[in-house]
Every structure is written in structure tokens, then in C-alpha cells.
Write an enzyme that holds these catalytic residues in place. Structure first.
Site, PDB file in Angstrom:
ATOM      1  N   HIS A  73       1.993  -8.305   2.020  1.00 12.47           N
ATOM      2  CA  HIS A  73       1.256  -7.986   3.236  1.00 12.47           C
ATOM      3  C   HIS A  73       2.204  -8.012   4.425  1.00 12.47           C
ATOM      4  O   HIS A  73       3.260  -8.637   4.380  1.00 12.47           O
ATOM      5  CB  HIS A  73       0.096  -8.965   3.447  1.00 12.47           C
ATOM      6  CG  HIS A  73       0.511 -10.402   3.386  1.00 12.47           C
ATOM      7  ND1 HIS A  73       0.767 -11.054   2.187  1.00 12.47           N
ATOM      8  CD2 HIS A  73       0.734 -11.309   4.359  1.00 12.47           C
ATOM      9  CE1 HIS A  73       1.125 -12.309   2.440  1.00 12.47           C
ATOM     10  NE2 HIS A  73       1.113 -12.481   3.751  1.00 12.47           N
ATOM     11  N   VAL A  74       1.806  -7.311   5.458  1.00 12.03           N
ATOM     12  CA  VAL A  74       2.569  -7.232   6.695  1.00 12.03           C
ATOM     13  C   VAL A  74       1.883  -8.123   7.730  1.00 12.03           C
ATOM     14  O   VAL A  74       0.677  -8.005   7.946  1.00 12.03           O
ATOM     15  CB  VAL A  74       2.607  -5.783   7.232  1.00 12.03           C
ATOM     16  CG1 VAL A  74       3.379  -5.699   8.546  1.00 12.03           C
ATOM     17  CG2 VAL A  74       3.182  -4.831   6.189  1.00 12.03           C
TER      18      VAL A  74
END
Length: 155
Positions: A109-110
Site C-alpha cells: 500500500h501507498v
């Protein structure tokens, strides 16, 4: 919506992707390829995460369309946070694996983190506590309509 093949039962991202209650999971957007959700343990107000719907641990495991959707969603998230919170800067990044500091090691995930001059304090270092002036429910209520306006722009 159901999570993609490879779903992990204990994964917060897979749970968010398959949930019918976006407020409980703090989900701001859930599309075919990407989801955006608030970080339950934020560094600052508006700290959110952009993740593929598919349960994968590394960038190279995503197909090109998902990679594009993740980048587009990260850009749109930065724009929405700019409009709503008026931060002075951003930290945007990813950690892969426990050794790199990933809190969720098997679903990448960012992190999109709005920043302001002087927003760090001693509480995190000395008391392992973060001071966030806005409750997560309030943050979700402020941001959710903005993501809904986008529709399927980055799904």
C-alpha cells in the site's frame, strides 16, 4: 464487492475491499482495482493509504492496470487532501517487508501523509503516543464525499 483471488482473512485491506460498511473500515473509495482508506493509526490528520484490491505483497505482482490505478488514486488523494486540509507538504511512500517497516507485510500500500511545518512533536518518541487534533470519524466524513465525487476515475 469481494476481494480478489489470494484474499487473506486477516488483512485490513482485503476486509475493507469486501466490506459493505465503509465507515467502520474507514474506506474512502473501493473500486475494481484500488481502494483508499484512512490509516487507523495516523501520523497526521488525513493520513491515508492506497492499496490494490488484489492481495499482493510486491509492486511487480500487480498488473499494469492496477499499477496505473494506484498511481492515479494516490495523485487524486493528494489533490483532495490539498483542497480539504491545505497541508504545506506531503510524505508519500511504501514499505515492503517487515525489515523495511511495513505494518502489513503481505498486502502492499501507498501511504499519503499530509504535512505541516512543526507537525511533529515529542509525544511519539517519549510516550509512544500520537497527537491528532481531529477524530478519525470526522476525517472520514470530511473526505468520503470528495472521493465519491470522483466516481470510477481510478477504479
Amino acid at each position: 464487492m469481494t476481494a480478489a483471488k489470494g484474499e487473506s482473512r486477516g488483512c485490513i485491506f482485503c476486509a475493507a475491499a469486501s466490506s459493505s460498511d465503509p465507515e467502520t473500515t474507514l474506506t474512502l473509495h473501493a473500486g475494481e482495482r484500488v481502494l483508499v482508506m484512512l490509516n487507523r493509526f495516523p501520523y497526521t490528520n488525513g493520513h491515508l493509504m492506497v492499496a490494490p484490491v488484489a492481495h499482493v505483497a510486491r509492486l511487480y505482482e500487480s498488473d499494469p492496470q492496477s499499477l496505473g490505478a494506484i498511481m492515479r488514486a494516490s495523485a487524486e488523494a493528494q489533490k483532495i487532501l490539498s483542497d480539504v486540509y491545505r497541508p504545506e507538504g506531503f510524505n508519500i511512500g511504501m514499505n515492503f517487508g517487515e525489515a523495511a517497516g511495513a505494518g502489513v507485510v503481505d498486502h502492499y500500500h501507498v501511504h499519503v501523509v499530509p504535512r505541516w511545518s512543526g507537525d511533529t512533536n515529542f509525544m511519539t518518541v517519549t510516550a509512544e503516543t500520537r497527537m491528532i487534533p481531529e477524530e478519525l470519524g470526522t476525517t472520514w466524513a470530511r473526505l468520503r464525499p470528495k472521493f465519491a465525487e470522483l466516481g470510477s476515475v481510478f477504479s
